[in-house]
Design a protein around this motif. Sequence first.
Motif, PDB file in Angstrom:
ATOM      1  N   VAL A   1      13.161  13.692 104.071  1.00 25.36           N
ATOM      2  CA  VAL A   1      12.381  12.454 103.991  1.00 25.36           C
ATOM      3  C   VAL A   1      11.468  12.521 102.769  1.00 25.36           C
ATOM      4  O   VAL A   1      10.650  13.433 102.657  1.00 25.36           O
ATOM      5  N   PHE A   2      11.644  11.585 101.857  1.00 26.30           N
ATOM      6  CA  PHE A   2      10.725  11.486 100.718  1.00 26.30           C
ATOM      7  C   PHE A   2       9.652  10.465 101.059  1.00 26.30           C
ATOM      8  O   PHE A   2       9.968   9.312 101.376  1.00 26.30           O
ATOM      9  N   ASP A   3       8.405  10.908 100.996  1.00 27.56           N
ATOM     10  CA  ASP A   3       7.293   9.977 101.140  1.00 27.56           C
ATOM     11  C   ASP A   3       6.947   9.464  99.745  1.00 27.56           C
ATOM     12  O   ASP A   3       6.279  10.142  98.969  1.00 27.56           O
ATOM     13  N   GLU A   4       7.436   8.260  99.457  1.00 27.66           N
ATOM     14  CA  GLU A   4       7.212   7.663  98.129  1.00 27.66           C
ATOM     15  C   GLU A   4       6.179   6.526  98.211  1.00 27.66           C
ATOM     16  O   GLU A   4       6.263   5.553  97.473  1.00 27.66           O
ATOM     17  N   VAL A   5       5.241   6.680  99.148  1.00 27.35           N
ATOM     18  CA  VAL A   5       4.205   5.654  99.295  1.00 27.35           C
ATOM     19  C   VAL A   5       3.432   5.482  97.973  1.00 27.35           C
ATOM     20  O   VAL A   5       3.114   4.362  97.583  1.00 27.35           O
TER      21      VAL A   5
ATOM     22  N   CYS B   1       9.963   6.718 102.585  1.00 33.03           N
ATOM     23  CA  CYS B   1       8.819   5.926 103.029  1.00 33.03           C
ATOM     24  C   CYS B   1       8.172   5.271 101.821  1.00 33.03           C
ATOM     25  O   CYS B   1       7.987   5.911 100.782  1.00 33.03           O
ATOM     26  N   LEU B   2       7.838   4.007 101.975  1.00 33.42           N
ATOM     27  CA  LEU B   2       7.200   3.250 100.896  1.00 33.42           C
ATOM     28  C   LEU B   2       5.936   2.586 101.432  1.00 33.42           C
ATOM     29  O   LEU B   2       5.718   2.506 102.634  1.00 33.42           O
ATOM     30  N   GLY B   3       5.116   2.096 100.503  1.00 32.45           N
ATOM     31  CA  GLY B   3       3.902   1.372 100.867  1.00 32.45           C
ATOM     32  C   GLY B   3       3.271   0.856  99.598  1.00 32.45           C
ATOM     33  O   GLY B   3       3.956   0.628  98.604  1.00 32.45           O
ATOM     34  N   LYS B   4       1.971   0.727  99.611  1.00 30.28           N
ATOM     35  CA  LYS B   4       1.199   0.398  98.401  1.00 30.28           C
ATOM     36  C   LYS B   4       1.836  -0.679  97.528  1.00 30.28           C
ATOM     37  O   LYS B   4       1.731  -1.854  97.836  1.00 30.28           O
ATOM     38  N   ILE B   5       2.535  -0.323  96.452  1.00 30.53           N
ATOM     39  CA  ILE B   5       2.967  -1.317  95.459  1.00 30.53           C
ATOM     40  C   ILE B   5       3.852  -2.407  96.080  1.00 30.53           C
ATOM     41  O   ILE B   5       3.730  -3.576  95.713  1.00 30.53           O
ATOM     42  N   ILE B   6       4.699  -2.052  97.032  1.00 28.58           N
ATOM     43  CA  ILE B   6       5.613  -3.072  97.580  1.00 28.58           C
ATOM     44  C   ILE B   6       4.891  -4.158  98.366  1.00 28.58           C
ATOM     45  O   ILE B   6       5.497  -5.153  98.749  1.00 28.58           O
ATOM     46  N   GLY B   7       3.580  -3.987  98.594  1.00 31.87           N
ATOM     47  CA  GLY B   7       2.805  -5.031  99.267  1.00 31.87           C
ATOM     48  C   GLY B   7       1.904  -5.789  98.324  1.00 31.87           C
ATOM     49  O   GLY B   7       1.133  -6.648  98.774  1.00 31.87           O
TER      50      GLY B   7
END
Length: 426
Positions: A235-239, A262-268
């Motif tokens: 699992v790569f945490d690419e948040v 896992c993604l977050g931050k920029i994609i929002g």
Amino acid sequence: MSRSDELFSRARRVIPGGVNSPVRAFRAVGGTPPFIVRGDGATVFDADGNVYLDYVQSWGALILGHAHPRVVEAIRAAAANGTSFGAPTPGEVELAERICAAVPSVEAVRLVSSGTEATMSAVRLARGFTGRSKIVKFAGCYHGHADGLLARAGSGVATFGLPDSPGVTGAQARETIVAGFNDLDSVGDAFDAAGEDIACVIVEPVAANMGVVPPAAGFLEGLRKMTEASGALLVFDEVITGFRLSAGGAQRRFGVTPDLTCLGKIIGGGLPVGAFGGRADVMETLAPIGPVYQAGTLSGNPLAVAAGLAMLDAIEDDPPYERLEAMAERLIDGLASAAAEAGVPVTINREASLFSLFFGPGPVADYAGAAAQDARGFAAFFHAMLERGISLAPSAFEAWFLGAAHRDADIDRTVAAAREAFRETR
Ligand code: PMP
């Protein structure tokens, strides 16, 4: 008493520590955090009328700067049509398609509302898919605040020197094995000891919550081989790294494809969003197709999706990556020579535009190296920069975040401030 002082004392009466996320409270550097009232591009304005050049950029959630017109307009337009339905919407399909197209490992993706939810859900999914219970994480990597992921975590947990968190049960802690970042032998030991019980290895492919620590040559490839050999998921945490190191994240940059991302931050686009995705066969283990449960009232929220799509559109129309990297180089060169002139030993780690500065001779290749830095030196430097109108993350364990809104003149002003700050605080 400044307006920020006044707000902070009111806040402390009704919010623990006066903040809704610990590192914001300035405990590691001392003093009162400026209360921010407005942002514009690379600049933020506080409640007392002070203006700062901002290298926090909402902890990396922004890559085009504050209040980018396209993002603001997208949110405005979406809001006029209703803020949440709890039903499928066209925008979330488009955002999912865009993520699948950009991120190599992602064949299917589910949207959530924070990075913490993304990693927590990915770990549950890995356990459900493999039927195994243990996970391997790395000292100094932060994956949000889900119970089993808090062991030897970076970011605020490292900033405050917390060993682990009370409230995490022994049973949960025992399921987490902590290995050394950039230390494949320690991962090999974990597999030797726990072998068939390991559901997944979760890693920030470029660690960015103990300061920035890039992976050593062969480290990510080694993790890929070991997980594959054992039947565990990678699992790569690419948040942080997702859409920041490149549109395809760290996995495209390094050519190593995990099972889940896992993604977050920029994609929002600066609104509350997270996502986890990956191999279709693994993702199909999720409800309603499969038995692993995961859900959210506000998941795929129309405003967040609109903001994320506007951000991805803007990145696609005018990719900022080369310019960000050139600015990072310019800034690092300046900071390194300013520190050398003042006789302050520093170590600067960089991967693409993502970098951080450690107060110590280095090298920094893991958490022990990061923790060996002079945190008091950082705190003094931090305040000397803030006095000069430069806002850095208030912890020695965080990255500096550049955005497309930063200009070369901003970089040069930052270097000039750093020259004075290093001299003043050495
Ligand atoms: N993973 C990484 C790599 C992060 O940097 C963070 C937050 N900084 C998280 C997960 C958790 O994300 P959130 O704060 O949105 O819950």
